[in-house]
Design an enzyme around this catalytic site. Structure first.
Site, short mmCIF file in Angstrom:
data_model
loop_
_atom_site.label_atom_id
_atom_site.label_comp_id
_atom_site.label_asym_id
_atom_site.label_seq_id
_atom_site.Cartn_x
_atom_site.Cartn_y
_atom_site.Cartn_z
N HIS A 263 0.85 -1.19 0.00
CA HIS A 263 0.00 0.00 0.00
C HIS A 263 0.88 1.23 0.00
O HIS A 263 1.95 1.23 0.61
CB HIS A 263 -0.90 0.00 1.25
CG HIS A 263 -2.05 0.94 1.13
ND1 HIS A 263 -1.94 2.28 1.42
CD2 HIS A 263 -3.31 0.73 0.72
CE1 HIS A 263 -3.11 2.85 1.19
NE2 HIS A 263 -3.96 1.94 0.77
N ASP A 317 -7.97 -5.21 0.19
CA ASP A 317 -8.44 -6.02 -0.94
C ASP A 317 -8.02 -7.47 -0.85
O ASP A 317 -8.54 -8.32 -1.57
CB ASP A 317 -7.92 -5.43 -2.25
CG ASP A 317 -8.60 -4.12 -2.56
OD1 ASP A 317 -9.81 -4.04 -2.32
OD2 ASP A 317 -7.91 -3.19 -3.02
N1 COA Z 1 4.11 -7.47 -4.34
C1 COA Z 1 5.45 -7.51 -4.49
N2 COA Z 1 6.23 -6.41 -4.39
C2 COA Z 1 5.61 -5.28 -4.13
C3 COA Z 1 4.24 -5.17 -3.94
C4 COA Z 1 3.48 -6.34 -4.06
N3 COA Z 1 2.15 -6.32 -3.94
N4 COA Z 1 3.91 -3.88 -3.68
C5 COA Z 1 5.05 -3.20 -3.70
N5 COA Z 1 6.09 -4.04 -3.97
C6 COA Z 1 7.49 -3.68 -4.09
C7 COA Z 1 7.78 -3.13 -5.48
O1 COA Z 1 8.11 -4.13 -6.38
C8 COA Z 1 8.91 -2.18 -5.19
O2 COA Z 1 10.06 -2.94 -5.03
P1 COA Z 1 11.53 -2.35 -5.42
O3 COA Z 1 11.74 -1.22 -4.46
O4 COA Z 1 12.44 -3.50 -5.22
O5 COA Z 1 11.41 -1.91 -6.84
C9 COA Z 1 8.56 -1.60 -3.82
O6 COA Z 1 7.76 -2.62 -3.19
C10 COA Z 1 7.74 -0.32 -3.92
O7 COA Z 1 6.62 -0.57 -4.78
P2 COA Z 1 5.74 0.55 -5.44
O8 COA Z 1 4.82 -0.07 -6.44
O9 COA Z 1 6.60 1.68 -5.88
O10 COA Z 1 4.92 1.04 -4.17
P3 COA Z 1 3.69 2.01 -4.21
O11 COA Z 1 3.58 2.55 -2.85
O12 COA Z 1 3.74 2.95 -5.34
O13 COA Z 1 2.51 0.99 -4.56
C11 COA Z 1 0.62 -0.34 -4.52
C12 COA Z 1 1.46 0.69 -3.76
C13 COA Z 1 -0.65 -0.62 -3.74
C14 COA Z 1 0.24 0.22 -5.89
C15 COA Z 1 1.44 -1.63 -4.69
O14 COA Z 1 1.79 -2.13 -3.43
C16 COA Z 1 0.69 -2.68 -5.50
O15 COA Z 1 0.71 -2.64 -6.73
N6 COA Z 1 0.03 -3.67 -4.81
C17 COA Z 1 -0.69 -4.70 -5.49
C18 COA Z 1 -2.06 -4.19 -5.99
C19 COA Z 1 -3.02 -3.94 -4.86
O16 COA Z 1 -3.21 -4.78 -3.99
N7 COA Z 1 -3.67 -2.77 -4.91
C20 COA Z 1 -4.68 -2.40 -3.94
C21 COA Z 1 -4.23 -1.29 -3.08
S1 COA Z 1 -5.38 -0.96 -1.79
#
Ligand code: COA
Length: 381
Positions: A263, A317
Site C-alpha cells: 500500500h 483487498d
Molecule cells: N508485491 C510484491 N512487491 C511489491 C508489492 C506487491 N504487492 N507492492 C510493492 N512491492 C514492491 C515493489 O516491487 C517495489 O520494489 P523495489 O523497491 O524493489 O522496486 C517496492 O515494493 C515499492 O513498490 P511501489 O509499487 O513503488 O509502491 P507504491 O507505494 O507505489 O505501490 C501499490 C502501492 C498498492 C500500488 C502496490 O503495493 C501494489 O501494486 N500492490 C498490489 C495491488 C493492490 O493490492 N492494490 C490495492 C491497493 S489498496
C-alpha cells in the site's frame, strides 16, 4: 502568469491538495480514523448508515438523528422507471461500473441539483445517491441475466436490502454483519484517486450526480478499484495450498506484484484487512470456509517473511474479494460494492470542497513544439 516550479511530482504523490477533516491515516501505526474514530471500532460496533452520517456531518448522530437519516435512506431507495429503462438498454456484457456511472449521470437530469449553494437540495442529493446506488447495481445485475429487478424493501437495513435485491432472500445475521462491515471499511480513505477526481469535478461547482459519476469512472481503473478481483484470479492460478510457497517464492524472485499486498500509505498490515479477516472467520464458521481463504492465510504467512521487511503486508483487498465470493457475489460486482460504500466518503469530500472552494487548475510543463508554421493542406504531400 505565475512562475511555475519546474519540478513535477508524478501522481502528485505526497503533495497536499486540500485540508480535510474527513479521515486520517497513519500508515506506520496501522491507524485509519473517520472523523477521529478508529475504523475498527466502526466496523465492529457501528453500521454503514451511522458511519455515512458521521462522515457527512462530522460527528456521530444522536439516536433520533440516526433514526431520521435511516428513515430517509429507506424511503429513497426506489429508482425511476426511466432509469430502469436506461439500464435495460445497456449491453448485458458491459461492466456494471459502466452501468452505474451512466445511471448516476442520468439521475442528475431527473433531480434539481444544479444550485450547489442550496443546503437542503444538497442534502437531498446526498440521501438519494447513498440510497439509490445499491438499487442501480442490483437492477443491472438482475436485468443482465434476464431477470426482473427486485424492489427494495423498506424494512431492511442498507446492507441487508442490497443482499435482498441481488438474491431475493434475506442474509443471515453473520452475512449481514460482514457485508455491512465491508461497506463501513470501504466508505472513506483520504485523498485517493476517485476522491480527488470527485473533488476536481466538485471544484467546478458541477452538480453532485456529475461529481459522483466522475468519481465512479475513476474507481473503475484496475489500479484503484479492481485489486480484490485480481486477488481471486491470482489464487485461482496458484490452485492449491501446497503451491502457495513455491508460487510466491518464484513471484518474488521474478519481482512480480502480489495482488492484495502493499500500500502507498500502510507499511504494516492494513487495519481494514485485520478487522475484515476477523469478521470473515465468523461468517465462514456459518457458511463454508472457502479454500481460497486458507490459501490467502498461507500466502500472508509466507509473504511476511519474504516481503514484510520491505513494509509489504495485506491491504483491505486481500480478503474482501474472498468474502464477497463466499457470499455468492460475482466478481464484477466487487468494484460496484466499493462504490456503493465509498459514495459516502465522496459526498463528504464534495460538501467539504464546497466550503471555501477554488477551482482546481494545476500547471503543466509544456515540452512540445513551438512557433511551427501552418502549411496549407494543398501544399502538403
Ligand atoms: N508485491 C510484491 N512487491 C511489491 C508489492 C506487491 N504487492 N507492492 C510493492 N512491492 C514492491 C515493489 O516491487 C517495489 O520494489 P523495489 O523497491 O524493489 O522496486 C517496492 O515494493 C515499492 O513498490 P511501489 O509499487 O513503488 O509502491 P507504491 O507505494 O507505489 O505501490 C501499490 C502501492 C498498492 C500500488 C502496490 O503495493 C501494489 O501494486 N500492490 C498490489 C495491488 C493492490 O493490492 N492494490 C490495492 C491497493 S489498496
Amino acid at each position: 502568469m505565475s512562475q511555475v516550479s519546474q519540478t513535477i511530482v508524478p501522481g502528485l504523490a505526497d503533495v497536499p491538495v486540500a485540508e480535510s477533516s474527513v479521515s486520517f491515516i497513519d500508515g506506520k501505526r496501522a491507524r485509519l480514523e473517520y472523523r477521529g474514530i478508529a475504523v475498527e471500532a466502526l466496523a465492529r460496533e457501528s453500521c454503514f448508515e451511522e458511519t455515512a452520517y458521521l462522515l457527512l456531518k462530522g460527528d456521530l448522530p444522536t439516536q433520533k438523528q440516526l433514526a431520521d437519516f435511516d428513515d430517509l435512506l429507506r424511503h429513497r431507495r426506489r429508482i425511476k422507471y426511466r432509469i430502469v429503462d436506461l439500464i435495460k438498454c445497456l449491453p448485458e456484457t458491459g461492466h456494471p461500473m459502466g452501468a452505474l456511472q451512466a445511471a448516476v449521470a442520468a439521475m442528475g437530469m431527473f433531480y434539481p441539483s444544479k444550485d450547489v449553494t442550496n443546503a437542503q437540495s444538497n442534502w437531498d442529493s446526498v440521501v438519494r445517491l447513498i440510497a439509490k446506488l445499491p438499487t442501480v447495481v442490483a437492477a443491472f445485475h438482475r436485468l443482465r441475466h434476464g431477470d426482473a429487478p427486485i424492489n427494495p424493501r423498506d424494512d431492511l437495513d442498507h446492507a441487508a436490502n442490497f443482499y435482498w435485491m441481488l438474491f431475493e432472500r434475506e442474509p443471515s445475521p453473520a452475512v449481514r454483519k460482514v457485508l455491512d462491515a465491508c461497506l463501513v471499511l470501504h466508505a472513506e480513505h483520504t485523498m485517493n484517486a476517485s476522491t480527488f477526481s470527485g473533488r476536481v469535478t466538485a471544484s467546478t461547482l458541477a452538480d453532485p450526480y456529475t461529481v459522483i459519476s466522475s468519481a465512479i469512472g475513476t474507481l473503475t481503473g484496475p489500479l484503484h478499484g479492481g485489486a480484490n478481483e485480481e486477488v481471486l484470479e491470482m489464487l485461482d492460478k496458484i490452485g492449491t495450498i501446497e503451491n502457495v510457497k513455491p508460487w510466491l517464492e518464484k513471484a518474488v524472485a521474478d519481482k512480480g506484484k502480489i495482488m492484495g499486498l502493499g500500500h502507498r500509505v500502510y507499511k504494516v498490515k492494513d487495519p481494514r484487512a485485520t478487522v475484515l479477516q476477523e469478521l470473515a472467520e465468523k461468517v465462514f464458521s456459518e457458511t463454508s470456509r472457502p479454500k481460497t481463504y486458507d490459501m490467502a492465510v498461507e500466502l500472508e504467512r509466507i509473504a511476511a517473511g519474504l516481503l514484510g521487511p520491505k513494509g509489504i503486508y495485506p491491504n483491505v483487498d486481500f480478503y474482501s474479494g474472498i468474502v464477497y465470493a463466499s457470499l455468492g457475489i460475482p466478481r464484477d460486482l466487487f468494484t460496484p460494492i466499493f462504490a456503493i460504500s465509498r459514495v459516502a466518503g465522496w459526498l463528504a469530500h464534495w460538501l467539504e470542497q464546497l466550503k471555501g472552494n477554488k477551482i482546481f487548475r494545476p500547471e503543466i510543463i509544456y515540452v512540445g513544439k513551438q512557433n511551427v508554421e501552418y502549411v496549407p493542406l494543398a501544399k502538403r504531400p
